[in-house]
Design an enzyme around this catalytic site. Structure first.
Site, PDB file in Angstrom:
ATOM      1  CB  CYS A 123     -27.017  -7.985   7.746  1.00 38.98           C
ATOM      2  SG  CYS A 123     -28.589  -7.904   8.663  1.00 38.98           S
ATOM      3  CD  GLU A 174     -15.228  -9.988  12.298  1.00 39.15           C
ATOM      4  OE1 GLU A 174     -13.967  -9.370  12.258  1.00 39.15           O
ATOM      5  OE2 GLU A 174     -16.103  -9.056  12.464  1.00 39.15           O
ATOM      6  CB  CYS A 229     -21.262 -12.591  20.435  1.00 37.28           C
ATOM      7  SG  CYS A 229     -22.070 -11.656  19.519  1.00 37.28           S
ATOM      8  CB  CYS A 279     -29.394  -1.138  11.476  1.00 36.73           C
ATOM      9  SG  CYS A 279     -30.678  -2.266  11.651  1.00 36.73           S
ATOM     10  CG  PHE A 306     -37.404  -0.719  21.015  1.00 36.24           C
ATOM     11  CD1 PHE A 306     -38.593  -1.691  20.455  1.00 36.24           C
ATOM     12  CD2 PHE A 306     -37.826   0.347  21.720  1.00 36.24           C
ATOM     13  CE1 PHE A 306     -39.880  -1.328  20.353  1.00 36.24           C
ATOM     14  CE2 PHE A 306     -39.212   0.740  21.810  1.00 36.24           C
ATOM     15  CZ  PHE A 306     -40.201  -0.026  21.021  1.00 36.24           C
ATOM     16  CD  GLU A 354     -33.133 -10.529  12.329  1.00 38.17           C
ATOM     17  OE1 GLU A 354     -32.854  -9.493  12.998  1.00 38.17           O
ATOM     18  OE2 GLU A 354     -33.628 -11.286  13.183  1.00 38.17           O
ATOM     19  CB  CYS A 403     -25.534  -2.142  12.183  1.00 37.48           C
ATOM     20  SG  CYS A 403     -24.884  -3.800  12.312  1.00 37.48           S
TER      21      CYS A 403
HETATM   22  N1  SAH Z   1     -29.260  -8.611  13.519  1.00 35.85           N
HETATM   23  C1  SAH Z   1     -29.880  -8.635  14.840  1.00 35.85           C
HETATM   24  C2  SAH Z   1     -28.759  -9.223  15.820  1.00 35.85           C
HETATM   25  C3  SAH Z   1     -27.093  -8.532  15.673  1.00 35.85           C
HETATM   26  S1  SAH Z   1     -27.047  -7.290  15.909  1.00 35.85           S
HETATM   27  C4  SAH Z   1     -30.134  -7.579  15.501  1.00 35.85           C
HETATM   28  O1  SAH Z   1     -30.355  -6.633  14.905  1.00 35.85           O
HETATM   29  O2  SAH Z   1     -30.681  -7.523  16.674  1.00 35.85           O
HETATM   30  C5  SAH Z   1     -26.581  -7.216  17.828  1.00 35.85           C
HETATM   31  C6  SAH Z   1     -26.938  -5.774  18.575  1.00 35.85           C
HETATM   32  O3  SAH Z   1     -25.738  -4.914  18.310  1.00 35.85           O
HETATM   33  C7  SAH Z   1     -28.143  -5.311  18.108  1.00 35.85           C
HETATM   34  O4  SAH Z   1     -28.869  -4.734  19.256  1.00 35.85           O
HETATM   35  C8  SAH Z   1     -27.579  -4.254  17.221  1.00 35.85           C
HETATM   36  O5  SAH Z   1     -28.686  -3.081  17.181  1.00 35.85           O
HETATM   37  C9  SAH Z   1     -26.341  -3.604  18.185  1.00 35.85           C
HETATM   38  N2  SAH Z   1     -25.396  -2.868  17.234  1.00 35.85           N
HETATM   39  C10 SAH Z   1     -25.266  -2.865  15.985  1.00 35.85           C
HETATM   40  N3  SAH Z   1     -24.413  -1.833  15.783  1.00 35.85           N
HETATM   41  C11 SAH Z   1     -24.155  -1.427  16.735  1.00 35.85           C
HETATM   42  C12 SAH Z   1     -23.208  -0.268  17.002  1.00 35.85           C
HETATM   43  N4  SAH Z   1     -22.395   0.228  16.225  1.00 35.85           N
HETATM   44  N5  SAH Z   1     -22.997   0.123  18.430  1.00 35.85           N
HETATM   45  C13 SAH Z   1     -23.807  -0.671  19.306  1.00 35.85           C
HETATM   46  N6  SAH Z   1     -24.359  -1.747  19.053  1.00 35.85           N
HETATM   47  C14 SAH Z   1     -24.783  -2.035  17.902  1.00 35.85           C
HETATM   48 FE1  SF4 Z   2     -28.475  -6.494  10.490  1.00 36.94          FE
HETATM   49 FE2  SF4 Z   2     -28.633  -6.386  12.990  1.00 36.94          FE
HETATM   50 FE3  SF4 Z   2     -26.985  -5.090  11.973  1.00 36.94          FE
HETATM   51 FE4  SF4 Z   2     -29.646  -4.360  11.597  1.00 36.94          FE
HETATM   52  S1  SF4 Z   2     -28.259  -4.422  13.575  1.00 36.94           S
HETATM   53  S2  SF4 Z   2     -27.896  -4.216   9.822  1.00 36.94           S
HETATM   54  S3  SF4 Z   2     -30.401  -6.456  11.679  1.00 36.94           S
HETATM   55  S4  SF4 Z   2     -26.970  -7.167  11.961  1.00 36.94           S
END
Ligand code: SAH
Ligand code: SF4
Length: 395
Positions: A137, A117, A130, A141, A251, A197, A144
């Site tokens: 991935c 997407e 974006c 996390c 972070f 990532e 996510c």
């Molecule tokens: N993998 C990378 C980039 C993709 S995620 C990373 O983790 O940084 C892009 C951003 O969206 C990251 O800061 C991630 O932590 C955040 N994110 C992921 N799931 C989310 C959610 N459900 N609500 C808000 N932000 C989220």
């Molecule tokens: Fe992967 Fe970023 Fe989602 Fe973590 S927040 S699972 S690194 S896409």
């Protein structure tokens, strides 16, 4: 950018007529050097290769052309030669959804039938695209949505650049020869914040960004590109040295105990190790502040104490803190912090001298907001197995 010049004739009889084995080579996503090598390997005389790259590059990335036949400043036989050996291929646009707030979400199909997407977020004086770097991935996390989908594969550089090209197609952003020059950029910024990532697909991301930043094509300055990482420490210095774009770091927590749960890669590179690496980043890449992304999860990481600890931790790093209200997805084990809590948290950070913008969720009605991305096929599968609710249908 000047208009294409008149055709340059050349002796095409010297060009080999042998067709490539294993199909045509895609020129999209190749750096200038790689394109030069590919043209030479196919039989373009070495002394002409650099000029040919310049011409082809301009057609592909300035004019948005996908057909060699249109490249009128190349001799006809050379165009036919290119067409036999090369292609200009971008991923296939499967569907488009437009949110009530103007956000566009594209579902894009890549080789192998996988889907990623891409989200376009129009704002008053800029437009941010974006893009994704992986299908799924490897990291998990816990907040996510993408993290619940296993890694399928890394995207190629062509597939990463292709996302930018597709968005320009959809927005009608390629210049029209002869038309007055339009300086407005619809896609003015690119963020690597979609699925995956990016630092686990470093080489392809770097090559793709080189193409996107090239001053004669898509021409986005390195300061308009932000790469978001969960904190892959060994690749962070390389990002500064080899890409030089802005950095955002997911972070999300102020103690290792909590971060281990939210961003499990923290068990490998903990908060201290990560912060030590980040202290060097702006100096290495000559970039501006680092963005600390901080997802606001009710009762998990959103206390005043967390805010104060965050400020203490990042002391000495030129930074801004981007607070992201948690975006819910079906089956998510967290809730978004209350608005007053988010504001109180932001206030503590702001008073400590850091910008602390709260990211307005965009495109929530089409599941386009941060962390909600996941391919439709995967959602449909979950729907069938009763594991989750599918997002609203495609356009
Ligand atoms: N993998 C990378 C980039 C993709 S995620 C990373 O983790 O940084 C892009 C951003 O969206 C990251 O800061 C991630 O932590 C955040 N994110 C992921 N799931 C989310 C959610 N459900 N609500 C808000 N932000 C989220
Ligand atoms: Fe992967 Fe970023 Fe989602 Fe973590 S927040 S699972 S690194 S896409």
């Amino acid at each position: 950018m000047t208009e294409p010049t008149a055709p340059i004739t050349q002796d095409v009889l010297t060009l080999p007529r042998k067709l490539p084995e294993g199909g045509k080579t895609n020129l999209v996503g190749l750096t200038r050097e790689q394109m030069r090598d590919a043209l030479i390997a196919a039989g373009t005389p070495e002394r002409q290769a650099k000029m040919r790259v310049g011409q082809i590059w301009q057609w592909i990335y300035h004019w948005g052309v996908r057909d060699f036949a249109v490249m009128t400043n190349l001799a006809k036989d050379y165009r036919a030669f290119l067409d036999e050996r090369f292609e200009i291929a971008v991923p296939e646009l499967v569907s488009k959804q437009v949110s009530a707030d103007g956000t566009r979400k594209y579902l894009v199909r890549i080789a192998g039938g996988h889907e990623v997407e891409v989200v376009y977020i129009p704002e008053e004086n800029r437009g941010t695209l974006c893009i994704s770097s992986q299908v799924g991935c490897t990291l998990t996390c816990s907040f996510c949505h993408t993290g619940t989908q296993k890694l399928v594969r890394n995207l190629t550089a062509a597939e990463i650049v292709g996302q930018v090209m597709l968005a320009r197609d959809d927005l009608g952003e390629w210049p029209v020869p002869g038309a007055p020059k339009d300086e407005t950029r619809l896609v003015s910024n690119v963020v690597l914040m979609g699925m995956g990532e990016p630092l686990y697909n470093f080489d392809n991301v770097r090559d793709a960004m080189k193409v996107v930043m090239d001053h004669e094509g898509l021409t986005l300055s390195r300061r308009r590109i932000t790469l978001s990482t969960s904190g892959i420490v060994p690749e962070i210095a390389k990002t500064a040295e080899e890409i030089g774009c802005l950095l955002a770091v997911s972070f999300h927590a102020t103690t290792d105990e909590v971060r281990d749960k939210l961003v499990p890669v923290n068990k490998k590179w903990n908060i201290e190790t990560l912060l030590n690496t980040l202290r060097d980043y702006p100096r290495l890449s000559n970039s501006e502040r680092i963005t600390f992304e901080y997802v606001m999860l009710k009762g998990v990481n959103d206390s005043d104490e967390d805010a104060r600890r965050l400020v203490r931790l990042i002391r000495g790093i030129p930074a801004k803190i981007n607070l992201i209200p948690f975006n819910e997805w079906p089956g998510a084990p967290y809730q978004r912090s209350d608005w007053e809590r988010i504001e109180a948290f932001a206030d503590i950070i702001y008073k400590a001298g850091y910008a602390s913008p709260i990211r307005t969720p965009r495109g929530e009605d089409i599941m386009a907001a941060c962390g909600q991305l996941k391919s439709a096929t995967e959602r449909a599968r979950r729907e069938k197995t009763g594991l989750g609710k599918a997002a609203p249908g495609g356009a």
